[in-house]
Enzyme design. Structure first.
Site, PDB file in Angstrom:
ATOM      1  N   CYS A   6      -1.322   3.983  12.671  1.00 20.92           N
ATOM      2  CA  CYS A   6      -1.996   5.509  12.801  1.00 20.92           C
ATOM      3  C   CYS A   6      -1.993   5.923  14.308  1.00 20.92           C
ATOM      4  CB  CYS A   6      -3.493   5.505  12.167  1.00 20.92           C
ATOM      5  SG  CYS A   6      -3.243   4.972  10.419  1.00 20.92           S
ATOM      6  N   LYS A  63      -3.765   2.389  -2.133  1.00 25.63           N
ATOM      7  CA  LYS A  63      -3.201   3.070  -1.109  1.00 25.63           C
ATOM      8  C   LYS A  63      -4.290   3.214   0.085  1.00 25.63           C
ATOM      9  CE  LYS A  63      -3.547   7.498  -2.158  1.00 25.63           C
ATOM     10  NZ  LYS A  63      -3.385   8.884  -2.735  1.00 25.63           N
ATOM     11  N   VAL A 106       4.052  10.976   4.034  1.00 24.51           N
ATOM     12  CA  VAL A 106       3.005  11.536   3.208  1.00 24.51           C
ATOM     13  C   VAL A 106       1.796  11.751   3.897  1.00 24.51           C
ATOM     14  CG1 VAL A 106       1.319  10.749   1.374  1.00 24.51           C
ATOM     15  CG2 VAL A 106       3.926  10.446   1.087  1.00 24.51           C
ATOM     16  N   GLY A 150      11.919  -3.837   1.712  1.00 24.78           N
ATOM     17  CA  GLY A 150      13.190  -4.071   0.946  1.00 24.78           C
ATOM     18  C   GLY A 150      13.236  -5.175  -0.175  1.00 24.78           C
ATOM     19  N   SER A 188       0.695  -0.941   0.079  1.00 21.49           N
ATOM     20  CA  SER A 188      -0.081  -0.029  -0.045  1.00 21.49           C
ATOM     21  C   SER A 188       0.814   1.278  -0.031  1.00 21.49           C
ATOM     22  CB  SER A 188      -0.697   0.044   1.269  1.00 21.49           C
ATOM     23  OG  SER A 188      -1.654   1.223   1.254  1.00 21.49           O
ATOM     24  N   GLY A 197      12.661   0.396   1.975  1.00 17.76           N
ATOM     25  CA  GLY A 197      13.864   0.203   0.841  1.00 17.76           C
ATOM     26  C   GLY A 197      14.782  -1.018   1.175  1.00 17.76           C
ATOM     27  N   ASN A 244      -6.349  -0.993   2.029  1.00 16.69           N
ATOM     28  CA  ASN A 244      -5.655  -0.698   3.177  1.00 16.69           C
ATOM     29  C   ASN A 244      -6.318   0.630   3.970  1.00 16.69           C
ATOM     30  OD1 ASN A 244      -3.675   1.196   4.772  1.00 16.69           O
ATOM     31  ND2 ASN A 244      -2.442  -0.695   4.489  1.00 16.69           N
TER      32      ASN A 244
END
Length: 301
Positions: free
Chosen positions: A130, A45, A71, A244, A21, A217, A99
């Protein structure tokens, strides 16, 4: 060809490669680059009950072997998704998964209930990283009680496959996984991003608008692998591994650590067709090693 089919509870995947997501939009944005129906599942997303503006710019920064983002779950809300996005993606021949995020258990549950009404969305992934508005901004996913409270509320109003995405920013991720399993989670996915920061030494300020962001990553893969291994040994529900993954070699490491399926995230920004390339690479490795099914290597360590 080896059999790449896997099951996440009642969710049947044609192959174990999904998108993470926030890195693949609603799938539509990648349709010109990769055949969407060849991906095992697309996790769209983050979606919330009400629209969210997200954080101020800048909200992305490169770092060694990875990236940071803050974001902030920018989206137009679940009703917009149901009315405008769902009609465009419902007939894509793969598992379209939403998601779901929220700021209270009640928000999560209401958002999940509205997604539950969408016939061709077979599963949701709960983002429990969250802020918990009841506890002064602490993420739900960093305590067993917080994580369990969200899953319990959602499970009461959602009857399809429920995947819970776990935060790595905890002392013992296995305890969190067990807590959400006990409240009815069908699967856990991990890891979400690690908290990090980046500083501009010439301007003497942070490179991200809110100072910190989520690190993703290749740099996070060793941490993700360790946590997937620990969680897979600690729960009896399927584990989805991410963090990753850039190629088939990475994916196979996650399977051996105990993941039934994997998600590819940051690598989508480098190569929008990476999902199908990873799928093909998994199949080639299995063929070369005499494996008839990907399930033969899941948790084989």
């Amino acid at each position: 060809m080896a059999n790449l089919n896997v099951n996440i509870n009642e969710l049947k995947l044609k192959n174990p490669v999904m998108t993470a997501s926030g890195t693949f939009g609603y799938g539509l944005e990648f349709a010109d680059f990769v055949p969407l129906d060849q991906i095992g599942g697309i996790i769209v997303k983050g979606t919330t009950l009400n629209p969210r503006e997200g954080n101020d710019y800048p909200r992305m920064a490169e770092t060694a072997q990875g990236m940071l983002n803050c974001v902030g779950l920018q989206n137009k809300g679940v009703d917009y998704f149901a009315e405008k996005i769902y009609p465009q993606i419902k007939d894509i021949d793969t598992n379209m998964i939403v998601n779901v995020s929220g700021s209270s258990p009640e928000d999560y549950a209401e958002c999940a209930a509205r997604v539950n009404a969408l016939e061709k969305i077979p599963a949701i992934e709960l983002n429990i990283s969250c802020p918990n508005v009841h506890d002064g901004g602490m993420a739900f996913g960093v305590t067993c009680e917080g994580a369990a409270s969200v899953v319990k509320a959602v499970r009461a109003r959602y009857d399809k496959t429920l995947i819970v995405k776990l935060s790595p920013n905890v002392t013992n991720i296995v305890d969190i996984a067990k807590a959400v399993e006990a409240e009815g989670a069908d699967s856990v996915s991990l890891i979400n991003t690690l908290m990090g920061t980046s500083i501009d030494i010439e301007r003497r300020r942070f490179n991200l608008s809110i100072g910190t962001g989520g690190l993703s990553g290749p740099c996070v893969k060793p941490v993700a692998l360790r946590m997937v291994y620990q969680v897979a040994k600690g729960v009896n529900i399927p584990v989805i591994g991410l963090g990753g993954i850039c190629n088939a070699h990475d994916a196979i490491e996650f399977f051996m650590a105990g993941a039934t399926a994997i998600e590819i995230g940051t690598a989508n920004f480098l190569d929008p067709a990476v999902t199908v390339k990873v799928r093909d690479g998994i199949n080639e490795w299995l063929d070369n090693h005499g494996c008839k099914s990907v399930t033969e290597i899941v948790g084989c360590l």
